[in-house]
Design a protein around this motif. Structure first.
Motif, PDB file in Angstrom:
ATOM      1  N   ARG A 154       0.818  -1.217   0.000  1.00 14.44           N
ATOM      2  CA  ARG A 154       0.000   0.000   0.000  1.00 14.44           C
ATOM      3  C   ARG A 154       0.851   1.266   0.000  1.00 14.44           C
ATOM      4  O   ARG A 154       0.510   2.254  -0.632  1.00 14.44           O
ATOM      5  N   ARG A 155       1.969   1.202   0.745  1.00 17.01           N
ATOM      6  CA  ARG A 155       2.834   2.379   0.912  1.00 17.01           C
ATOM      7  C   ARG A 155       4.282   1.953   0.685  1.00 17.01           C
ATOM      8  O   ARG A 155       5.035   1.702   1.623  1.00 17.01           O
ATOM      9  N   PRO A 156       4.719   1.848  -0.551  1.00 15.86           N
ATOM     10  CA  PRO A 156       6.054   1.306  -0.849  1.00 15.86           C
ATOM     11  C   PRO A 156       7.205   2.054  -0.187  1.00 15.86           C
ATOM     12  O   PRO A 156       8.270   1.479   0.028  1.00 15.86           O
ATOM     13  N   GLU A 157       7.028   3.324   0.123  1.00 20.61           N
ATOM     14  CA  GLU A 157       8.106   4.120   0.701  1.00 20.61           C
ATOM     15  C   GLU A 157       8.055   4.170   2.230  1.00 20.61           C
ATOM     16  O   GLU A 157       8.796   4.954   2.836  1.00 20.61           O
ATOM     17  N   ALA A 158       7.198   3.345   2.859  1.00 24.33           N
ATOM     18  CA  ALA A 158       7.003   3.439   4.314  1.00 24.33           C
ATOM     19  C   ALA A 158       8.307   3.268   5.088  1.00 24.33           C
ATOM     20  O   ALA A 158       8.593   4.034   6.022  1.00 24.33           O
ATOM     21  N   VAL A 159       9.120   2.293   4.707  1.00 19.99           N
ATOM     22  CA  VAL A 159      10.371   2.042   5.428  1.00 19.99           C
ATOM     23  C   VAL A 159      11.441   3.055   5.011  1.00 19.99           C
ATOM     24  O   VAL A 159      12.167   3.584   5.862  1.00 19.99           O
ATOM     25  N   ARG A 160      11.541   3.347   3.723  1.00 21.46           N
ATOM     26  CA  ARG A 160      12.549   4.307   3.279  1.00 21.46           C
ATOM     27  C   ARG A 160      12.329   5.682   3.917  1.00 21.46           C
ATOM     28  O   ARG A 160      13.286   6.385   4.244  1.00 21.46           O
ATOM     29  N   ASP A 161      11.076   6.061   4.102  1.00 19.55           N
ATOM     30  CA  ASP A 161      10.788   7.335   4.757  1.00 19.55           C
ATOM     31  C   ASP A 161      11.262   7.323   6.206  1.00 19.55           C
ATOM     32  O   ASP A 161      11.794   8.328   6.697  1.00 19.55           O
ATOM     33  N   ARG A 162      11.085   6.178   6.873  1.00 14.99           N
ATOM     34  CA  ARG A 162      11.547   6.062   8.271  1.00 14.99           C
ATOM     35  C   ARG A 162      13.071   6.161   8.336  1.00 14.99           C
ATOM     36  O   ARG A 162      13.619   6.845   9.191  1.00 14.99           O
ATOM     37  N   VAL A 163      13.762   5.472   7.430  1.00 18.29           N
ATOM     38  CA  VAL A 163      15.220   5.501   7.429  1.00 18.29           C
ATOM     39  C   VAL A 163      15.712   6.915   7.122  1.00 18.29           C
ATOM     40  O   VAL A 163      16.646   7.416   7.760  1.00 18.29           O
ATOM     41  N   ALA A 164      15.095   7.571   6.161  1.00 20.39           N
ATOM     42  CA  ALA A 164      15.520   8.918   5.766  1.00 20.39           C
ATOM     43  C   ALA A 164      15.402   9.911   6.926  1.00 20.39           C
ATOM     44  O   ALA A 164      16.151  10.894   6.980  1.00 20.39           O
ATOM     45  N   ALA A 165      14.491   9.649   7.857  1.00 17.87           N
ATOM     46  CA  ALA A 165      14.266  10.566   8.978  1.00 17.87           C
ATOM     47  C   ALA A 165      15.215  10.334  10.152  1.00 17.87           C
ATOM     48  O   ALA A 165      15.250  11.130  11.091  1.00 17.87           O
ATOM     49  N   ILE A 166      16.006   9.251  10.096  1.00 22.53           N
ATOM     50  CA  ILE A 166      16.909   8.938  11.214  1.00 22.53           C
ATOM     51  C   ILE A 166      18.066   9.919  11.243  1.00 22.53           C
ATOM     52  O   ILE A 166      18.713  10.162  10.223  1.00 22.53           O
ATOM     53  N   THR A 167      18.343  10.454  12.415  1.00 24.03           N
ATOM     54  CA  THR A 167      19.527  11.295  12.617  1.00 24.03           C
ATOM     55  C   THR A 167      20.473  10.586  13.569  1.00 24.03           C
ATOM     56  O   THR A 167      20.061   9.709  14.339  1.00 24.03           O
ATOM     57  N   ALA A 168      21.749  10.974  13.531  1.00 26.55           N
ATOM     58  CA  ALA A 168      22.781  10.267  14.294  1.00 26.55           C
ATOM     59  C   ALA A 168      22.529  10.285  15.795  1.00 26.55           C
ATOM     60  O   ALA A 168      22.949   9.371  16.509  1.00 26.55           O
ATOM     61  N   ASP A 169      21.831  11.324  16.293  1.00 23.82           N
ATOM     62  CA  ASP A 169      21.642  11.454  17.737  1.00 23.82           C
ATOM     63  C   ASP A 169      20.405  10.736  18.257  1.00 23.82           C
ATOM     64  O   ASP A 169      20.165  10.698  19.455  1.00 23.82           O
ATOM     65  N   ARG A 170      19.625  10.136  17.365  1.00 21.12           N
ATOM     66  CA  ARG A 170      18.446   9.402  17.826  1.00 21.12           C
ATOM     67  C   ARG A 170      18.840   8.072  18.460  1.00 21.12           C
ATOM     68  O   ARG A 170      19.805   7.421  18.041  1.00 21.12           O
ATOM     69  N   LEU A 171      18.046   7.640  19.425  1.00 20.32           N
ATOM     70  CA  LEU A 171      18.321   6.386  20.134  1.00 20.32           C
ATOM     71  C   LEU A 171      18.173   5.191  19.205  1.00 20.32           C
ATOM     72  O   LEU A 171      17.168   5.041  18.513  1.00 20.32           O
ATOM     73  N   ALA A 172      19.193   4.322  19.178  1.00 23.55           N
ATOM     74  CA  ALA A 172      19.162   3.102  18.367  1.00 23.55           C
ATOM     75  C   ALA A 172      19.083   1.850  19.223  1.00 23.55           C
ATOM     76  O   ALA A 172      18.378   0.898  18.887  1.00 23.55           O
ATOM     77  N   THR A 173      19.817   1.834  20.326  1.00 29.37           N
ATOM     78  CA  THR A 173      19.944   0.623  21.138  1.00 29.37           C
ATOM     79  C   THR A 173      19.953   0.980  22.618  1.00 29.37           C
ATOM     80  O   THR A 173      20.611   1.945  23.018  1.00 29.37           O
ATOM     81  N   LEU A 174      19.250   0.197  23.393  1.00 26.68           N
ATOM     82  CA  LEU A 174      19.240   0.344  24.841  1.00 26.68           C
ATOM     83  C   LEU A 174      19.712  -0.993  25.413  1.00 26.68           C
ATOM     84  O   LEU A 174      18.997  -1.996  25.326  1.00 26.68           O
ATOM     85  N   ILE A 175      20.937  -1.006  25.921  1.00 32.85           N
ATOM     86  CA  ILE A 175      21.522  -2.241  26.446  1.00 32.85           C
ATOM     87  C   ILE A 175      21.667  -2.110  27.949  1.00 32.85           C
ATOM     88  O   ILE A 175      22.284  -1.153  28.445  1.00 32.85           O
ATOM     89  N   TYR A 176      21.113  -3.063  28.668  1.00 29.42           N
ATOM     90  CA  TYR A 176      21.170  -3.031  30.123  1.00 29.42           C
ATOM     91  C   TYR A 176      22.396  -3.798  30.612  1.00 29.42           C
ATOM     92  O   TYR A 176      22.605  -4.949  30.248  1.00 29.42           O
ATOM     93  N   THR A 177      23.226  -3.106  31.392  1.00 27.37           N
ATOM     94  CA  THR A 177      24.437  -3.730  31.913  1.00 27.37           C
ATOM     95  C   THR A 177      24.049  -4.811  32.909  1.00 27.37           C
ATOM     96  O   THR A 177      23.155  -4.622  33.727  1.00 27.37           O
ATOM     97  N   SER A 178      24.733  -5.927  32.825  1.00 32.17           N
ATOM     98  CA  SER A 178      24.457  -7.036  33.753  1.00 32.17           C
ATOM     99  C   SER A 178      25.266  -6.810  35.016  1.00 32.17           C
ATOM    100  O   SER A 178      26.297  -7.430  35.235  1.00 32.17           O
ATOM    101  N   GLY A 179      24.827  -5.875  35.825  1.00 37.22           N
ATOM    102  CA  GLY A 179      25.560  -5.505  37.028  1.00 37.22           C
ATOM    103  C   GLY A 179      25.576  -6.608  38.059  1.00 37.22           C
ATOM    104  O   GLY A 179      24.712  -7.487  38.078  1.00 37.22           O
TER     105      GLY A 179
END
Length: 629
Positions: free
Chosen positions: A184-209
């Motif tokens: 239905r929306r062929p550009e749905a994922v490409r639009d999401r990728v295009a909007a990503i900036t370097a400072d946006r959160l990508a990964t949240l890893i919890y330290t095994s303290g």
């Protein structure tokens, strides 16, 4: 400005961008190999492949599936699974949807997993199997923000009438939703990728303290694209490589290997089953792989045990060859450092050639015969183990980093590595040593902070970007870093002397082929003691040769002869230590240390306080009658 610096500063903002570029450049090249068990379950696995184009088809469908579920940019999707190809596909799907992956180890207890999912605010939870799904169902009342659960392996799955409608989806159903959205929306994922900036959160890893609740480390998209380019810039990994990847991908060490591979486009064979490593290596025939020190220790102990089982003559040959390997490695590395050429004396070269034919060549063949280098991280590798593998032609390149620095900050380079160090900083990473010896780092790989914990962030991250690692280290004049210990692990005896336990523990593991793990203790005591765990396979092999073949593992551990055996190695250890470092007493633990009992983290790091708490009675026994007890 250097080529590396230009490459790093002009890097794409995210791995999602790198992935799109990789797919466009080499859609038909092989990307991943993965095992499929035989139909009978008894024969060898069948290995299948995905090209970059086939990978993209599934990744974009998964990404669109998350978009269809209403997952917003930077919203968290938790992923609880062992290392398998689907982990990679889901992770890339999360990134390409502009969302953030909250990684959860599959061994995590239900209570801790629920805490991580709740604390991260994850809207979707992806689980590997029905056991994980059952745990999620049991914790549902504590997870009010969790809108959906996605099941990777649907074997044994049965809908539960108590589940809210649509709460559980299989991965196949998620991909089908995504495929329909893309129609239905062929550009749905490409639009999401295009909007990503370097400072946006990508990964949240919890330290095994080891104490208290785990802390969520916030790693933006730009951290991963930086590391991809920085590692490529070292020349450590090449486009024609075949990587064998078994490390837990929930851990930052495993995760960073994915970013580099996408940038370079080489093949990665994925199988997280640790009990299949020995079987898989001759099949995969990797050119490089990453591991943790415990794996190299087990390989060394296994080789020694196999030689010992072949009789006294074979064991003497192995011991001789091991000594030659260490001498050769030290001599060649010293010569390289002094003259720039790794030349060794003729006599040593001749002995090394004989030892290679008798021992080293077989060891290399067990690794698949094509291994160019191994990368070791997560904890310190005992130098004696490192020198052995170096001399045997298996180049173990130690690296260093933390979850808070996106795993890779330092690494040795092939051809110029120095055993006992973690190498030089990656391009773009700065280092300095504080007055108290603590290693401080700054660069594009440093975390944004701890999730929801501003005060904890301020304790380790200075306003000008310097991260306090908590590790003590020494930097050579030409930039090689040697980590001596964790700042919090340093022992100060009651006599005021400081002892680095990891150094002593590493020495004993290198001396004694039966030792699996060691915990040196001595804080505020008047001498150092040790808790020693023995490798089951190795010690049972020794027992069979010494009239104890009818004894169980537990019985062998309790034998006086076993204590006498270990005592001999402890005495040998003490001969090369300062008086205040020597291990005056030790106790053999009644079992090996492992992840299941909580002694080790999922990445096989020692949880020192946990072990000391569990075996406090043995420590108290050793110090009974002393004034500190």
């Amino acid at each position: 400005m250097s080529d590396n610096q230009t490459l790093i500063e002009n890097r794409p903002p995210s791995v999602a961008h790198l992935f799109q570029d990789r797919v466009e450049r080499t859609p038909d090249a092989e990307a991943y190999r993965y095992p499929v068990p035989s139909a009978s379950g008894r024969g060898p696995d069948e290995w299948r492949s995905l090209t970059w184009g086939q990978t993209a088809e599934r990744v974009y469908a998964i990404a669109a599936g998350f978009v269809d579920l209403g997952v917003a940019p930077e919203e968290r999707v938790a992923l609880m699974s062992a290392t398998r190809v689907e982990w990679i596909l889901v992770d890339l799907g999360i990134l390409c949807a502009g969302a953030a992956n909250t990684t959860v180890y599959p061994q995590t207890t239900a209570a801790e997993a629920a805490y991580i999912v709740a604390d991260s605010g994850s809207r979707v939870l992806v689980v590997e199997n029905v056991e994980h799904l059952a745990a999620a169902r049991a914790s549902r009342e504590h997870l009010p923000e969790l809108a959906r659960v996605v099941l990777v392996d649907a074997e044994g799955y049965a809908p539960d009438p108590d589940d809210p409608e649509g709460w559980v989806l299989t991965l196949a159903e998620l991909e089908a939703r995504g495929t329909a959205l893309l129609a239905r929306r062929p550009e749905a994922v490409r639009d999401r990728v295009a909007a990503i900036t370097a400072d946006r959160l990508a990964t949240l890893i919890y330290t095994s303290g080891t104490t208290g609740r785990p802390k969520g480390v916030r790693l933006p998209h730009g951290n991963w694209s930086y590391l991809a380019k920085a590692i490529a810039g070292t020349g450590l990994v090449r486009e024609d490589d075949v990587q064998y990847l078994w490390l837990p991908l929930a851990h930052v060490f495993g995760k960073v290997l994915l970013s580099c591979q996408i940038d370079l486009g080489h093949v990665t064979a994925v199988d997280g089953r640790i009990d299949r490593i020995v079987e898989n290596l001759p099949v995969v025939r990797p050119t490089y792989m990453a591991a943790v020190p415990r794996i190299f220790e087990k390989v060394y102990n296994g080789a020694a045990a196999k030689a010992r089982a072949g009789g006294a003559a074979k064991y003497r040959i192995f011991q001789w060859a091991a000594a030659v390997a260490r001498e050769y490695a030290r001599a060649s590395q010293d010569a390289l450092r002094r003259t720039g050429r790794a030349e060794v004396p003729l006599g040593l070269r001749s002995r090394h050639k004989v030892a290679d034919a008798l021992v080293y060549a077989k060891l290399r063949e067990a690794f698949g015969g094509r291994l160019r280098a191994c990368i070791s991280g997560s904890a310190a590798l005992a130098p004696e183990i490192g020198y052995f593998f170096s001399g045997a032609g298996i180049h173990v390149l130690e690296g260093y980093g933390l979850t808070e620095s996106s795993a890779a900050s330092f690494v040795n380079r092939a051809g110029t590595y120095r055993t006992g160090t973690v190498g030089k900083p990656l391009p773009g990473t700065e280092v300095r040593i504080a007055e108290d010896g603590e290693v401080l780092l700054r660069g594009p790989g440093i975390m944004a902070g701890y999730h929801g914990l501003d005060e904890k962030t301020a304790e380790v991250l200075e306003s000008d970007g310097w991260l306090h690692t908590g590790d003590i280290g020494v930097l050579s004049e030409d930039g090689y870093l040697r980590i001596t210990d964790r700042k919090k692990d340093l022992i100060k005896t009651s006599g005021g002397k400081y002892v680095a336990p990891a150094e002593i523990e590493g020495r004993l593991k290198a001396l004694c082929p039966y030792v699996s793990a060691v915990v040196v203790h001595g804080v505020d005591r008047n001498f150092c003691s040790a808790l020693v765990a023995l490798d089951e396979t190795a010690i049972l092999g020794w027992a069979a040769e010494h009239g104890l073949a009818d004894r169980s593992y537990a019985q062998v551990l309790a034998e006086p002869a076993t204590t006498a055996l270990v005592e001999g190695y402890v005495d040998e250890l003490n001969r090369d230590l300062q008086r205040w470092q020597t291990v005056k007493k030790f106790r053999i633990l009644p079992r090996d240390l492992d992840v299941e009992h909580g002694d080790l983290t999922p990445s096989l790091k020692l949880k020192r306080p946990v072990v000391e708490r569990e075996f406090r009675h043995l420590l108290d026994e050793m110090y009974a009658g002393t004034k500190e007890a």
